[in-house]
Design a protein around this motif. Structure first.
Motif, PDB file in Angstrom:
ATOM      1  N   ASP A   1       0.799  -1.196  -0.080  1.00  0.00           N
ATOM      2  CA  ASP A   1      -0.084   0.005  -0.140  1.00  0.00           C
ATOM      3  C   ASP A   1       1.037   1.302   0.204  1.00  0.00           C
ATOM      4  OD1 ASP A   1       1.008  -0.010   2.601  1.00  0.00           O
ATOM      5  OD2 ASP A   1      -0.979  -0.095   3.688  1.00  0.00           O
ATOM      6  N   THR A   2       1.974   1.059  -0.051  1.00  0.00           N
ATOM      7  CA  THR A   2       3.296   2.175  -0.016  1.00  0.00           C
ATOM      8  C   THR A   2       4.022   2.046  -1.286  1.00  0.00           C
ATOM      9  OG1 THR A   2       3.126   2.201   2.269  1.00  0.00           O
ATOM     10  CG2 THR A   2       4.822   3.361   1.233  1.00  0.00           C
TER      11      THR A   2
ATOM     12  N   GLU B   1      -1.137   9.047  -5.092  1.00  0.00           N
ATOM     13  CA  GLU B   1      -2.191   9.360  -3.774  1.00  0.00           C
ATOM     14  C   GLU B   1      -3.570   9.533  -4.127  1.00  0.00           C
ATOM     15  OE1 GLU B   1       1.148  11.938  -1.197  1.00  0.00           O
ATOM     16  OE2 GLU B   1      -0.097  12.953  -2.289  1.00  0.00           O
TER      17      GLU B   1
ATOM     18  N   TYR C   1      -3.016   5.404  -2.501  1.00  0.00           N
ATOM     19  CA  TYR C   1      -1.415   4.677  -2.132  1.00  0.00           C
ATOM     20  C   TYR C   1      -0.919   5.917  -0.923  1.00  0.00           C
ATOM     21  CZ  TYR C   1      -1.614   0.921  -5.219  1.00  0.00           C
ATOM     22  OH  TYR C   1      -2.051  -0.352  -6.014  1.00  0.00           O
ATOM     23  N   ARG C   2       0.066   5.198  -0.080  1.00  0.00           N
ATOM     24  CA  ARG C   2       0.789   6.199   0.681  1.00  0.00           C
ATOM     25  C   ARG C   2       2.152   6.168  -0.117  1.00  0.00           C
ATOM     26  NH1 ARG C   2       4.227   4.670   6.110  1.00  0.00           N
ATOM     27  NH2 ARG C   2       5.157   6.859   6.483  1.00  0.00           N
TER      28      ARG C   2
ATOM     29  N   LEU D   1       6.029   8.014  -0.833  1.00  0.00           N
ATOM     30  CA  LEU D   1       7.321   8.622  -0.297  1.00  0.00           C
ATOM     31  C   LEU D   1       8.148   9.030  -1.572  1.00  0.00           C
ATOM     32  CD1 LEU D   1       7.598   6.425   2.836  1.00  0.00           C
ATOM     33  CD2 LEU D   1       6.384   8.472   2.692  1.00  0.00           C
TER      34      LEU D   1
ATOM     35  N   LEU E   1       9.195   1.004   7.414  1.00  0.00           N
ATOM     36  CA  LEU E   1       7.875   0.772   7.156  1.00  0.00           C
ATOM     37  C   LEU E   1       7.436  -0.461   7.720  1.00  0.00           C
ATOM     38  CD1 LEU E   1       8.276   2.023   3.387  1.00  0.00           C
ATOM     39  CD2 LEU E   1       7.341   3.285   5.463  1.00  0.00           C
TER      40      LEU E   1
ATOM     41  N   PRO F   1       7.321  -2.154   0.368  1.00  0.00           N
ATOM     42  CA  PRO F   1       6.639  -1.200  -0.268  1.00  0.00           C
ATOM     43  C   PRO F   1       6.996  -1.533  -1.887  1.00  0.00           C
ATOM     44  CG  PRO F   1       8.588  -0.081   0.276  1.00  0.00           C
ATOM     45  CD  PRO F   1       8.724  -1.438   0.863  1.00  0.00           C
TER      46      PRO F   1
END
Length: 269
Positions: free
Chosen positions: A5-6, A28, A32-33, A35, A75, A79
Protein backbone atom coordinates in the motif's frame (compact mmCIF):
# COMPACT_ATOMS: atom_id res chain seq x y z
CA UNK A 1 2.22 -11.53 1.41
CA UNK A 2 0.28 -8.32 2.12
CA UNK A 3 -0.51 -6.29 -1.00
CA UNK A 4 1.75 -3.22 -0.93
CA UNK A 5 0.00 0.00 0.00
CA UNK A 6 3.11 2.21 -0.08
CA UNK A 7 5.20 3.38 -3.03
CA UNK A 8 8.70 4.80 -2.61
CA UNK A 9 9.94 6.97 -5.49
CA UNK A 10 13.70 7.49 -5.77
CA UNK A 11 14.99 10.40 -7.86
CA UNK A 12 18.15 10.43 -9.95
CA UNK A 13 20.98 12.90 -10.57
CA UNK A 14 20.48 16.45 -11.88
CA UNK A 15 17.03 16.49 -10.26
CA UNK A 16 15.35 16.26 -6.83
CA UNK A 17 12.14 14.57 -5.55
CA UNK A 18 10.28 17.44 -7.25
CA UNK A 19 10.72 15.50 -10.52
CA UNK A 20 8.18 12.96 -9.20
CA UNK A 21 5.49 15.55 -8.46
CA UNK A 22 2.98 14.26 -11.03
CA UNK A 23 3.47 10.62 -10.03
CA UNK A 24 3.07 11.40 -6.32
CA UNK A 25 -0.25 13.11 -6.97
CA UNK A 26 -1.52 10.34 -9.26
CA UNK A 27 -0.62 7.50 -6.89
CA UNK A 28 -2.00 9.34 -3.87
CA UNK A 29 -5.29 9.85 -5.69
CA UNK A 30 -5.32 6.08 -6.25
CA UNK A 31 -5.16 5.57 -2.50
CA UNK A 32 -1.48 4.81 -1.96
CA UNK A 33 0.88 6.23 0.59
CA UNK A 34 3.67 7.76 -1.49
CA UNK A 35 7.15 8.67 -0.25
CA UNK A 36 9.72 10.50 -2.38
CA UNK A 37 12.79 10.74 -0.13
CA UNK A 38 15.56 13.16 -1.00
CA UNK A 39 19.22 12.23 -0.83
CA UNK A 40 20.87 13.34 2.42
CA UNK A 41 21.24 17.11 2.29
CA UNK A 42 18.83 17.45 -0.65
CA UNK A 43 15.78 18.11 1.51
CA UNK A 44 15.69 21.76 0.40
CA UNK A 45 14.15 23.18 -2.76
CA UNK A 46 15.75 23.11 -6.21
CA UNK A 47 16.43 26.82 -6.04
CA UNK A 48 18.36 26.44 -2.77
CA UNK A 49 20.55 23.64 -4.14
CA UNK A 50 21.36 25.70 -7.22
CA UNK A 51 22.32 28.63 -4.98
CA UNK A 52 24.40 26.44 -2.64
CA UNK A 53 25.39 23.05 -4.14
CA UNK A 54 27.64 22.08 -1.21
CA UNK A 55 25.26 19.24 -0.14
CA UNK A 56 25.65 17.77 -3.63
CA UNK A 57 29.43 17.83 -3.33
CA UNK A 58 29.30 16.20 0.12
CA UNK A 59 26.90 13.30 -0.50
CA UNK A 60 28.15 9.75 -1.20
CA UNK A 61 26.46 6.64 -2.56
CA UNK A 62 26.79 4.72 0.73
CA UNK A 63 25.07 7.63 2.48
CA UNK A 64 22.25 7.59 -0.07
CA UNK A 65 21.76 3.83 0.18
CA UNK A 66 21.87 3.91 4.00
CA UNK A 67 19.28 6.68 4.06
CA UNK A 68 16.96 4.88 1.63
CA UNK A 69 17.29 1.64 3.59
CA UNK A 70 16.33 3.49 6.76
CA UNK A 71 13.25 4.93 5.07
CA UNK A 72 12.14 1.62 3.54
CA UNK A 73 13.15 -0.47 6.54
CA UNK A 74 11.08 1.72 8.83
CA UNK A 75 7.83 0.87 7.06
CA UNK A 76 5.35 -1.67 8.42
CA UNK A 77 5.49 -3.78 5.24
CA UNK A 78 7.64 -3.93 2.07
CA UNK A 79 6.71 -1.18 -0.39
CA UNK A 80 6.89 -0.93 -4.15
CA UNK A 81 10.19 0.72 -5.08
CA UNK A 82 10.49 2.89 -8.20
CA UNK A 83 13.61 4.74 -9.27
CA UNK A 84 14.50 6.96 -12.20
CA UNK A 85 18.00 7.14 -13.71
CA UNK A 86 20.49 6.85 -10.82
CA UNK A 87 17.44 6.13 -8.69
CA UNK A 88 17.03 2.95 -10.74
CA UNK A 89 20.46 1.84 -9.54
CA UNK A 90 19.50 2.52 -5.94
CA UNK A 91 16.31 0.49 -6.39
CA UNK A 92 18.38 -2.42 -7.69
CA UNK A 93 20.75 -2.16 -4.72
CA UNK A 94 17.83 -2.04 -2.28
CA UNK A 95 16.25 -5.12 -3.87
CA UNK A 96 19.57 -6.93 -3.68
CA UNK A 97 19.79 -6.05 0.02
CA UNK A 98 16.39 -7.60 0.67
CA UNK A 99 14.17 -4.51 0.65
CA UNK A 100 10.94 -3.97 -1.27
CA UNK A 101 8.07 -6.11 -2.55
CA UNK A 102 8.81 -5.25 -6.20
CA UNK A 103 11.06 -2.80 -8.01
CA UNK A 104 10.77 -0.65 -11.13
CA UNK A 105 13.89 0.95 -12.64
CA UNK A 106 12.98 3.69 -15.14
CA UNK A 107 15.65 4.75 -17.64
CA UNK A 108 18.07 3.34 -15.09
CA UNK A 109 21.77 3.96 -14.96
CA UNK A 110 23.68 0.65 -15.07
CA UNK A 111 24.83 -1.37 -12.11
CA UNK A 112 28.39 -2.67 -11.90
CA UNK A 113 29.43 -4.94 -14.77
CA UNK A 114 27.19 -3.43 -17.45
CA UNK A 115 29.69 -2.24 -20.03
CA UNK A 116 27.43 -0.98 -22.83
CA UNK A 117 28.34 2.65 -23.60
CA UNK A 118 26.25 4.07 -26.50
CA UNK A 119 27.59 7.11 -28.35
CA UNK A 120 24.62 9.23 -27.29
CA UNK A 121 25.53 8.52 -23.65
CA UNK A 122 29.12 9.61 -24.29
CA UNK A 123 27.84 12.90 -25.69
CA UNK A 124 25.29 13.36 -22.89
CA UNK A 125 27.85 12.80 -20.13
CA UNK A 126 30.72 14.66 -21.79
CA UNK A 127 30.07 17.87 -19.79
CA UNK A 128 30.96 15.91 -16.63
CA UNK A 129 33.71 13.62 -17.90
CA UNK A 130 35.59 16.06 -20.13
CA UNK A 131 37.39 17.70 -17.19
CA UNK A 132 39.13 15.58 -14.51
CA UNK A 133 38.63 18.45 -12.07
CA UNK A 134 34.93 17.58 -12.12
CA UNK A 135 35.78 14.51 -10.02
CA UNK A 136 35.81 16.81 -7.00
CA UNK A 137 32.86 19.16 -7.50
CA UNK A 138 29.18 19.41 -8.48
CA UNK A 139 28.60 19.74 -12.22
CA UNK A 140 25.48 21.27 -13.74
CA UNK A 141 24.13 21.23 -17.28
CA UNK A 142 23.55 24.24 -19.48
CA UNK A 143 20.05 24.28 -20.94
CA UNK A 144 21.39 22.96 -24.26
CA UNK A 145 23.13 20.07 -22.51
CA UNK A 146 19.99 19.35 -20.47
CA UNK A 147 17.82 19.39 -23.59
CA UNK A 148 20.05 16.79 -25.25
CA UNK A 149 20.36 14.53 -22.21
CA UNK A 150 16.91 14.84 -20.58
CA UNK A 151 14.28 16.46 -22.79
CA UNK A 152 15.35 15.91 -26.40
CA UNK A 153 11.80 15.02 -27.51
CA UNK A 154 10.23 18.07 -25.83
CA UNK A 155 9.65 21.37 -27.64
CA UNK A 156 12.33 23.84 -26.61
CA UNK A 157 10.00 25.98 -24.50
CA UNK A 158 8.78 22.95 -22.52
CA UNK A 159 12.32 21.66 -22.10
CA UNK A 160 13.43 25.05 -20.79
CA UNK A 161 10.53 25.21 -18.33
CA UNK A 162 11.46 21.76 -16.99
CA UNK A 163 15.11 22.79 -16.79
CA UNK A 164 14.20 25.78 -14.65
CA UNK A 165 11.88 23.73 -12.44
CA UNK A 166 13.92 20.53 -11.95
CA UNK A 167 17.60 20.97 -12.82
CA UNK A 168 20.35 20.97 -10.17
CA UNK A 169 24.05 20.06 -10.48
CA UNK A 170 25.07 16.43 -10.15
CA UNK A 171 27.84 14.98 -8.00
CA UNK A 172 31.03 14.84 -10.02
CA UNK A 173 32.68 12.43 -7.54
CA UNK A 174 29.79 9.95 -7.74
CA UNK A 175 29.47 10.22 -11.50
CA UNK A 176 33.19 9.73 -12.09
CA UNK A 177 33.18 6.80 -9.68
CA UNK A 178 30.37 5.16 -11.62
CA UNK A 179 32.13 5.78 -14.93
CA UNK A 180 35.30 4.11 -13.62
CA UNK A 181 33.49 1.21 -11.92
CA UNK A 182 34.35 -1.38 -14.54
CA UNK A 183 38.07 -0.67 -14.84
CA UNK A 184 39.40 -1.28 -11.35
CA UNK A 185 39.28 -4.34 -9.08
CA UNK A 186 36.86 -4.86 -6.23
CA UNK A 187 33.21 -4.12 -5.70
CA UNK A 188 31.88 -0.64 -6.28
CA UNK A 189 29.00 1.24 -4.70
CA UNK A 190 26.67 0.19 -7.53
CA UNK A 191 27.41 -3.53 -7.14
CA UNK A 192 24.55 -6.04 -6.99
CA UNK A 193 24.52 -9.83 -6.85
CA UNK A 194 23.06 -10.84 -10.20
CA UNK A 195 22.56 -14.40 -8.93
CA UNK A 196 20.53 -13.37 -5.89
CA UNK A 197 17.55 -15.74 -5.84
CA UNK A 198 15.82 -13.99 -2.95
CA UNK A 199 15.35 -10.47 -4.28
CA UNK A 200 11.94 -9.12 -5.27
CA UNK A 201 10.84 -8.92 -8.94
CA UNK A 202 12.35 -6.16 -11.06
CA UNK A 203 11.02 -4.31 -14.10
CA UNK A 204 13.20 -2.13 -16.31
CA UNK A 205 11.38 0.62 -18.21
CA UNK A 206 13.24 2.42 -20.98
CA UNK A 207 12.50 5.46 -23.12
CA UNK A 208 12.94 4.84 -26.84
CA UNK A 209 14.64 8.21 -27.45
CA UNK A 210 16.68 8.37 -24.24
CA UNK A 211 20.13 9.80 -24.98
CA UNK A 212 21.52 9.55 -21.45
CA UNK A 213 20.54 5.94 -20.63
CA UNK A 214 19.41 4.42 -23.96
CA UNK A 215 17.28 1.24 -24.09
CA UNK A 216 20.27 -0.99 -24.86
CA UNK A 217 21.62 -0.18 -21.37
CA UNK A 218 18.37 -1.36 -19.78
CA UNK A 219 18.36 -4.56 -21.82
CA UNK A 220 22.00 -5.29 -21.03
CA UNK A 221 21.44 -4.63 -17.34
CA UNK A 222 18.45 -6.98 -17.28
CA UNK A 223 20.40 -9.74 -19.03
CA UNK A 224 23.01 -9.68 -16.28
CA UNK A 225 20.47 -11.09 -13.84
CA UNK A 226 20.92 -14.86 -14.02
CA UNK A 227 18.59 -16.07 -11.26
CA UNK A 228 15.01 -17.29 -11.62
CA UNK A 229 13.53 -14.20 -9.97
CA UNK A 230 11.28 -12.23 -12.34
CA UNK A 231 13.20 -9.64 -14.38
CA UNK A 232 11.50 -7.95 -17.32
CA UNK A 233 11.99 -5.01 -19.69
CA UNK A 234 9.31 -2.71 -21.11
CA UNK A 235 9.93 0.01 -23.70
CA UNK A 236 7.93 3.23 -24.00
CA UNK A 237 8.19 6.12 -26.41
CA UNK A 238 10.03 9.02 -24.85
CA UNK A 239 13.26 10.67 -23.63
CA UNK A 240 15.27 10.34 -20.43
CA UNK A 241 12.85 12.49 -18.46
CA UNK A 242 10.13 9.91 -19.04
CA UNK A 243 8.30 10.74 -15.77
CA UNK A 244 7.36 14.11 -17.30
CA UNK A 245 6.88 13.11 -20.96
CA UNK A 246 3.43 13.33 -22.55
CA UNK A 247 2.70 9.62 -21.94
CA UNK A 248 3.80 9.66 -18.30
CA UNK A 249 0.37 8.53 -17.05
CA UNK A 250 0.60 5.39 -19.19
CA UNK A 251 4.09 4.69 -17.87
CA UNK A 252 3.07 5.30 -14.26
CA UNK A 253 0.00 3.08 -14.53
CA UNK A 254 1.91 0.28 -16.23
CA UNK A 255 4.68 0.40 -13.61
CA UNK A 256 2.19 0.23 -10.73
CA UNK A 257 0.09 -2.53 -12.28
CA UNK A 258 3.20 -4.62 -13.00
CA UNK A 259 4.55 -4.13 -9.51
CA UNK A 260 1.27 -5.04 -7.85
CA UNK A 261 0.92 -8.18 -9.98
CA UNK A 262 4.44 -9.36 -9.24
CA UNK A 263 4.87 -8.19 -5.65
CA UNK A 264 6.25 -10.89 -3.42
CA UNK A 265 6.93 -13.42 -6.18
CA UNK A 266 10.16 -15.20 -5.28
CA UNK A 267 10.88 -16.53 -8.77
CA UNK A 268 9.52 -16.90 -12.25
CA UNK A 269 8.53 -20.46 -11.35
Amino acid sequence: MTTPDTIVLVHGFWVTPRSWEHWVERYERAGYRVLAPAYPGFEVEVEALNADPSPIEAVTVPQIVEHLEAVVGGLDSPPILMGHSAGGVFVQVLLDHGFGAAGVAINSAPTEGVKVVPLSQVRATFPVLRNPANRHRPVGFTFEQWQYAFTNTFPEDEGRALYERYHIPASGPIFWGSALANIHPGKDDNHVDYDNQDRAPLLFISGSEDHLMPPKIQRSNAKHYKGATVTEVKDFEGPHLLPAWRNWEEVADYALDWAQRHAGQASAA
